[in-house]
Design a protein around this motif. Sequence first.
Motif, PDB file in Angstrom:
ATOM      1  N   THR A 159       0.845  -1.181   0.000  1.00  0.00           N
ATOM      2  CA  THR A 159       0.000   0.000   0.000  1.00  0.00           C
ATOM      3  C   THR A 159       0.883   1.234   0.000  1.00  0.00           C
ATOM      4  N   SER A 161       0.604   5.440   0.140  1.00  0.00           N
ATOM      5  CA  SER A 161      -0.323   6.531   0.443  1.00  0.00           C
ATOM      6  C   SER A 161       0.371   7.871   0.282  1.00  0.00           C
ATOM      7  N   ASP A 162      -0.433   8.859  -0.048  1.00  0.00           N
ATOM      8  CA  ASP A 162       0.067  10.220  -0.176  1.00  0.00           C
ATOM      9  C   ASP A 162      -1.063  11.150   0.234  1.00  0.00           C
ATOM     10  N   TRP A 163      -0.759  12.151   1.060  1.00  0.00           N
ATOM     11  CA  TRP A 163      -1.774  13.084   1.516  1.00  0.00           C
ATOM     12  C   TRP A 163      -1.297  14.508   1.282  1.00  0.00           C
ATOM     13  N   TYR A 175      -6.632  17.925   3.730  1.00  0.00           N
ATOM     14  CA  TYR A 175      -6.265  17.337   2.442  1.00  0.00           C
ATOM     15  C   TYR A 175      -6.612  18.293   1.295  1.00  0.00           C
TER      16      TYR A 175
END
Length: 181
Positions: A159, A161-163, A175
């Motif tokens: 996985t 993820s990037d925010w 966000y």
Amino acid sequence: QEDGPTLFSGLLPLRVRPSQAVRMRNVLLTPGTVVQGKLSDIVPRPVRNGYAITITVPKPAGNSYAEKEPSLTWYTTVPIDEDGTFTLPSIPRSGKIQIIAVCDNFVCTTTMPEAGPFVMGQLFDVSDGDMSVAVDMEPTASVEITIRRPDGSLLDSGTVSDWPYQKYYLGGSTYVGSGFN
């Protein structure tokens, strides 16, 4: 109003004690400034999945979460039409407005020096009448990530993820593209 533009009073200074009831009478309420916005022509038309997140600060002071001298902020999110335009029907008539615009494959250009790694969009002076703004946009990016084990072999699954964050003028952050009324 349920059937018309939001109405605002001027800023009213109040000093109250805990549990003190405050009654206000004869407060004049008027419709706010109407803002007509347009995305820069770099964004191909029709614009898809676009919206403008706006924060109006009628009397800029300290951070909106500060205990002393906080700024009062007004948040509004509106859709961007396929022709790249949007309308804010009524915002407070003074101070500054920050506009963060997003749509498929584009995000607003950040012009505020204190933005750091955040998206902060553009800041405009609010006029006491209808106003028009042009929002500069830039392409977003795509990234392809390959995950390897310490021995260099490919990982079968995982996985990523990037925010990316947007920062509100004199306020908090969330966000990119998150907005509320």
